[in-house]
Design a protein around this motif. Structure first.
Motif, PDB file in Angstrom:
ATOM      1  N   PRO A   6       0.823  -1.216   0.000  1.00 47.91           N
ATOM      2  CA  PRO A   6       0.000   0.000   0.000  1.00 47.91           C
ATOM      3  C   PRO A   6       0.860   1.270   0.000  1.00 47.91           C
ATOM      4  O   PRO A   6       1.964   1.281   0.548  1.00 47.91           O
ATOM      5  N   ARG A   7       0.357   2.308  -0.640  1.00 45.44           N
ATOM      6  CA  ARG A   7       1.077   3.583  -0.728  1.00 45.44           C
ATOM      7  C   ARG A   7       1.536   4.056   0.656  1.00 45.44           C
ATOM      8  O   ARG A   7       0.766   4.040   1.613  1.00 45.44           O
ATOM      9  N   GLY A   8       2.801   4.465   0.711  1.00 45.63           N
ATOM     10  CA  GLY A   8       3.331   4.977   1.976  1.00 45.63           C
ATOM     11  C   GLY A   8       3.848   3.894   2.915  1.00 45.63           C
ATOM     12  O   GLY A   8       4.252   4.192   4.035  1.00 45.63           O
ATOM     13  N   THR A   9       3.815   2.632   2.457  1.00 43.37           N
ATOM     14  CA  THR A   9       4.370   1.551   3.282  1.00 43.37           C
ATOM     15  C   THR A   9       5.500   0.895   2.505  1.00 43.37           C
ATOM     16  O   THR A   9       5.585   1.045   1.292  1.00 43.37           O
ATOM     17  N   LYS A  10       6.382   0.203   3.199  1.00 45.57           N
ATOM     18  CA  LYS A  10       7.399  -0.549   2.457  1.00 45.57           C
ATOM     19  C   LYS A  10       7.880  -1.727   3.273  1.00 45.57           C
ATOM     20  O   LYS A  10       7.753  -1.761   4.502  1.00 45.57           O
ATOM     21  N   ASP A  11       8.439  -2.685   2.536  1.00 41.95           N
ATOM     22  CA  ASP A  11       8.997  -3.858   3.191  1.00 41.95           C
ATOM     23  C   ASP A  11      10.377  -3.519   3.737  1.00 41.95           C
ATOM     24  O   ASP A  11      11.111  -2.750   3.125  1.00 41.95           O
ATOM     25  N   ILE A  12      10.699  -4.098   4.862  1.00 42.88           N
ATOM     26  CA  ILE A  12      12.083  -4.045   5.313  1.00 42.88           C
ATOM     27  C   ILE A  12      12.681  -5.394   4.931  1.00 42.88           C
ATOM     28  O   ILE A  12      12.356  -6.414   5.528  1.00 42.88           O
ATOM     29  N   MET A 110       4.035   2.988  13.594  1.00 42.36           N
ATOM     30  CA  MET A 110       2.961   3.957  13.808  1.00 42.36           C
ATOM     31  C   MET A 110       2.310   4.197  12.442  1.00 42.36           C
ATOM     32  O   MET A 110       2.931   3.939  11.408  1.00 42.36           O
ATOM     33  N   PHE A 111       1.095   4.715  12.458  1.00 43.36           N
ATOM     34  CA  PHE A 111       0.342   4.823  11.211  1.00 43.36           C
ATOM     35  C   PHE A 111      -0.284   6.207  11.073  1.00 43.36           C
ATOM     36  O   PHE A 111      -1.012   6.647  11.957  1.00 43.36           O
ATOM     37  N   ARG A 112       0.035   6.878   9.980  1.00 41.39           N
ATOM     38  CA  ARG A 112      -0.565   8.199   9.737  1.00 41.39           C
ATOM     39  C   ARG A 112      -0.834   8.358   8.257  1.00 41.39           C
ATOM     40  O   ARG A 112       0.022   8.029   7.429  1.00 41.39           O
ATOM     41  N   TYR A 113      -1.995   8.913   7.936  1.00 39.87           N
ATOM     42  CA  TYR A 113      -2.304   9.184   6.545  1.00 39.87           C
ATOM     43  C   TYR A 113      -1.598  10.478   6.163  1.00 39.87           C
ATOM     44  O   TYR A 113      -2.195  11.543   6.068  1.00 39.87           O
ATOM     45  N   ASP A 114      -0.267  10.376   5.987  1.00 39.68           N
ATOM     46  CA  ASP A 114       0.587  11.511   5.661  1.00 39.68           C
ATOM     47  C   ASP A 114       0.810  11.519   4.160  1.00 39.68           C
ATOM     48  O   ASP A 114       0.439  10.567   3.478  1.00 39.68           O
ATOM     49  N   ALA A 118      10.256  11.189   0.738  1.00 46.37           N
ATOM     50  CA  ALA A 118      11.438  10.718   1.477  1.00 46.37           C
ATOM     51  C   ALA A 118      11.322  11.115   2.947  1.00 46.37           C
ATOM     52  O   ALA A 118      11.104  12.281   3.262  1.00 46.37           O
ATOM     53  N   GLY A 119      11.416  10.166   3.849  1.00 47.11           N
ATOM     54  CA  GLY A 119      11.358  10.473   5.278  1.00 47.11           C
ATOM     55  C   GLY A 119       9.945  10.665   5.811  1.00 47.11           C
ATOM     56  O   GLY A 119       9.756  11.060   6.959  1.00 47.11           O
ATOM     57  N   ARG A 120       8.935  10.392   4.966  1.00 48.59           N
ATOM     58  CA  ARG A 120       7.549  10.533   5.421  1.00 48.59           C
ATOM     59  C   ARG A 120       6.719   9.397   4.828  1.00 48.59           C
ATOM     60  O   ARG A 120       6.598   9.277   3.621  1.00 48.59           O
ATOM     61  N   TYR A 121       6.200   8.556   5.684  1.00 46.01           N
ATOM     62  CA  TYR A 121       5.502   7.354   5.227  1.00 46.01           C
ATOM     63  C   TYR A 121       4.179   7.217   5.969  1.00 46.01           C
ATOM     64  O   TYR A 121       3.907   7.949   6.913  1.00 46.01           O
ATOM     65  N   ARG A 122       3.380   6.249   5.538  1.00 46.48           N
ATOM     66  CA  ARG A 122       2.093   6.033   6.215  1.00 46.48           C
ATOM     67  C   ARG A 122       2.216   4.977   7.301  1.00 46.48           C
ATOM     68  O   ARG A 122       1.494   5.012   8.287  1.00 46.48           O
ATOM     69  N   GLN A 123       3.087   4.018   7.083  1.00 43.21           N
ATOM     70  CA  GLN A 123       3.518   3.192   8.216  1.00 43.21           C
ATOM     71  C   GLN A 123       4.980   3.515   8.418  1.00 43.21           C
ATOM     72  O   GLN A 123       5.798   3.361   7.502  1.00 43.21           O
TER      73      GLN A 123
END
Ligand code: ATP
Ligand code: MG
Length: 423
Positions: A6-12, A110-114, A118-123
């Motif tokens: 999902p947008r704003g999330t990524k795998d580590i 943490m989760f925010r609909y931001d 770069a440096g700003r994600y949703r998770q």
């Protein structure tokens, strides 16, 4: 869609995990030095907790929460931060009955609909601490030092620590009036958020991201002149301790946490090379929060550090250490005849605590040696048909290329000693 996160999330990914573990390890070690204990709270809470605990006039609550109704018709929210949850747990578990201070830390998503960039994600992930039950500035200084020590231990230089005092319910009303007086004539030119917050919470106008509003905010009347004696003394006490500890800081009168229960100390640590997302850490005192969510009146202070931003910062400076992912032994077994033996020996070595790999695909001898090299094996154990027929195996030391024949029954004891002496 099925194959994208999902947008704003990524795998580590596995290749990134060592860096995360290094970060977490550093944070945990320094928390142990400072006497902060880990708390793990649920990733979702009753929505009401965040409405109260973060405040209805904040960006987080107005625009950024992931709120849903569960099958039992409860309104729940994925935590956008961890302070409210930690305080909820403090009250629920009656930690206030323990001797003060209660010192907690947390690490988690943490989760925010931001707006992702770069440096700003949703998770995203935060590390943070909370210290509950102490009024004076000493603990404020302690947690600021904890944050600084972590960032310095990671090797970051040129950090900018900003501190301010946002006063208390005694001294803020006077400042509020002055602010409204100052902003009122310009209200028409300001953004919608500022207009709607003007009456409800004018302090937040100092925190607006809109460039025009920021310019206006820079000239706003400072809270400093309005601080009551107690807040003034608290702020002086904090600055004195920071100076005594040799920590550089600047006072920024526009640094706010604009809610009624945020009191006195506010601070932020910036790492300028990160550009627009330069805030790596933000925190402050919240003497009214615990009572606000239904606990006994108790002072508290905390901060949260954005882990992705800290990682970006240390990666950009090449500050990540080399991680050793090498294995101890690769068991080479050409052909399938001796696989059972190879498997048995590999398992015996693993039971001794060694890091061991072997081939699963029946590859050729050459391909297996290549695999051993790729995994940076310290030793290769070759179970060739001829040697096995004689009850032996070949042990190759990969750093010296030295090869010796060893009896099969001694494989475990010899390799155990070899690997130990190798380290
Ligand atoms: P910003 O002004 O950058 O939105 P904030 O005031 O919302 O920050 P806090 O709520 O104080 O941030 O959170 C503390 C720290 O968490 C920030 O300093 C930052 O490092 C990190 N952080 C906040 N939001 C995000 C996000 N969406 N993605 C990554 N990190 C974040
Ligand atoms: Mg934000």
């Amino acid at each position: 869609m099925l194959t994208t996160a999902p947008r704003g999330t990524k795998d580590i990914l596995p290749r990134d995990v060592e860096a995360w573990r290094y970060l977490e390890r550093t944070m945990r070690e320094i928390c142990a030095q400072y006497g902060y204990l880990e708390i793990r709270t649920p990733v979702f809470e009753h929505t009401e907790l965040f409405l109260r605990g973060i405040g209805e006039t904040t960006d987080v609550v107005e625009k950024e929460m992931y709120t849903f109704t569960d099958r039992g018709e409860r309104s729940l929210t994925l935590r956008p931060e961890n302070t409210a949850s930690a305080v909820r747990s403090y009250v629920e578990n009656k930690m206030y009955a323990d001797p003060a201070p209660t010192k907690l830390f947390y690490i988690g998503p943490m989760f925010r609909y931001d707006r992702p960039q770069a440096g700003r994600y949703r998770q995203f992930h935060q590390f943070g601490v909370e210290a509950l039950g102490v009024e004076g500035p000493n603990i404020d200084a302690e947690i600021i030092l904890l944050a600084v020590q972590i960032l310095q231990t990671l090797g970051l230089k040129d950090l900018k620590l900003k501190v301010n005092s946002v006063g208390c319910p005694k001294c803020r009303p006077l400042h509020r009036e002055k602010l409204q007086e100052y902003f009122r004539p310009h209200l028409g030119e300001m953004c919608k958020d500022c207009q709607s917050r003007f009456d409800r919470n004018p302090l937040r106008l100092l925190d607006c991201k809109n460039p025009h509003d920021q310019e206006l905010a820079a000239g706003a009347p400072s809270l400093e002149e309005c601080l009551c004696e107690e807040c003034k003394a608290h702020f002086e006490g904090l600055k004195e301790l920071l100076t005594a500890a040799g920590v550089d800081y600047v006072v920024d009168h526009n640094l706010v946490r604009g809610l009624d229960y945020y009191t006195k100390t506010a601070f932020e640590i910036q790492y300028a090379p990160l550009g627009a997302q330069s805030a790596v850490c933000g925190g402050g005192r919240y003497d009214g929060l615990i009572e606000e969510i239904g606990g006994p009146a108790t002072p508290g202070i905390g901060f949260a550090m954005g882990m992705e931003r800290v990682l970006l910062a240390i990666e950009s400076q090449n500050l990540l250490p080399q991680f050793d992912n090498s294995i101890d032994v690769f068991v080479v077994c050409p052909g399938s005849a001796n696989f059972t033996l190879a498997f048995k020996e590999a398992i015996a070595l693993r039971r001794e605590g060694l890091k061991v790999e072997f081939d699963f695909l029946g590859r050729s001898m050459k391909a297996q040696m290549k695999q051993a090299n790729r995994l940076a094996a310290k030793y290769v154990l070759i179970l060739g048909e001829d040697e096995v027929a004689r009850g032996c195996a070949v042990l190759r030391n990969m750093s010296t290329s030295e090869q010796t024949e060893i009896p099969i029954q001694d494989i475990t004891s010899i390799l155990k000693t070899e690997v130990q002496s190798h380290e």
